[in-house]
Design a protein around this motif. Structure first.
Motif, short mmCIF file in Angstrom:
data_model
loop_
_atom_site.label_atom_id
_atom_site.label_comp_id
_atom_site.label_asym_id
_atom_site.label_seq_id
_atom_site.Cartn_x
_atom_site.Cartn_y
_atom_site.Cartn_z
N TYR A 158 51.91 47.11 39.49
CA TYR A 158 52.34 48.28 38.73
C TYR A 158 51.48 49.52 39.00
O TYR A 158 51.54 50.49 38.25
N ASN A 159 50.65 49.46 40.08
CA ASN A 159 49.85 50.60 40.50
C ASN A 159 48.97 51.14 39.38
O ASN A 159 48.95 52.34 39.11
N ARG A 160 48.25 50.21 38.74
CA ARG A 160 47.32 50.57 37.67
C ARG A 160 45.89 50.49 38.19
O ARG A 160 45.61 49.83 39.17
N ILE A 161 45.00 51.11 37.46
CA ILE A 161 43.58 51.04 37.79
C ILE A 161 43.07 49.65 37.41
O ILE A 161 43.34 49.16 36.31
N LEU A 162 42.33 49.04 38.33
CA LEU A 162 41.76 47.71 38.08
C LEU A 162 40.30 47.87 37.69
O LEU A 162 39.57 48.65 38.31
N ARG A 177 45.73 37.59 36.16
CA ARG A 177 46.98 38.25 35.76
C ARG A 177 46.80 39.77 35.64
O ARG A 177 47.67 40.54 36.06
N ASN A 178 45.66 40.21 35.07
CA ASN A 178 45.40 41.65 34.96
C ASN A 178 45.31 42.28 36.34
O ASN A 178 45.80 43.40 36.56
N ALA A 179 44.68 41.58 37.29
CA ALA A 179 44.56 42.11 38.65
C ALA A 179 45.93 42.19 39.32
O ALA A 179 46.24 43.20 39.97
N ILE A 180 46.75 41.17 39.16
CA ILE A 180 48.09 41.18 39.76
C ILE A 180 48.93 42.30 39.15
O ILE A 180 49.62 43.03 39.86
#
Length: 184
Positions: free
Chosen positions: A165-169, A157-160
């Motif tokens: 949402y164009n966040r740093i993974l 879920r964090n990766a998706i």
């Protein structure tokens, strides 16, 4: 119950193309046909693996939560159905109905797609961005059958969320663990 880790192929790898039959609709689809506008989640799974059975409800919830946000969801079974008849296409259809899987559940009869993705276990997760580049490969979360850790889907879920949402993974991605793919 074998505990096989996924192969951590390089991030940025382009999604291999395929043409596989969907056991839910009997249509043949390619990756291009099924990819989402924001990205695509490819899941190698099967009907009988205890690791898949442990997480299938969370997989369906993730699909339901993220498809509406532009994520394509594709499940693929590549197991040898001669040695493992419980993974036959007919039983894949039954499995999909039983677990309310309404995204494509494709049968990789030749196992060429699993080899192209370097899939090793079930479940094995590959998250591609909207340019078909591998963004995440790894586990759903830390929960495994019998380890007592509640199922949450946190890692996937964090990766998706990072993708959509164009966040740093987080660069640390833990491999999935599951039953090995049943090769011919």
């Amino acid at each position: 119950m074998a505990r096989t880790p996924s192969n951590m192929i390089p991030l940025g790898t382009i999604a291999p193309e395929f043409y596989l039959k969907d056991t839910n609709s009997n249509n043949v689809y390619s990756f291009e046909d099924l990819k989402g506008s924001k990205g695509t989640l490819v899941i190698f799974m099967c009907n009988h693996c205890p690791f898949v059975l442990h997480v299938i409800n969370e997989i369906v919830m993730i699909a339901n939560d993220y498809r509406v946000q532009g994520l394509g969801i594709i499940a693929i079974s590549s197991n040898d159905i001669i040695k493992y008849p419980e993974d036959s296409p007919e039983l894949m259809t039954d499995f999909a109905l039983q677990h309310k899987i309404d995204f494509p559940y494709l049968f990789d009869e030749t196992q060429e797609t699993a080899k192209a993705y370097e899939a090793a276990c079930t479940p094995d997760f590959y998250l591609f961005d909207n340019q078909n580049k591998l963004f995440y490969r790894g586990q759903l979360d830390d929960s495994r059958p019998g380890n007592g850790i509640p199922l949450s889907g946190t890692d996937l879920r964090n990766a998706i969320d990072a993708l959509i949402y164009n966040r740093i993974l987080n660069e640390i991605q833990k491999p999935s663990i599951g039953c090995n793919i049943k090769w011919k």
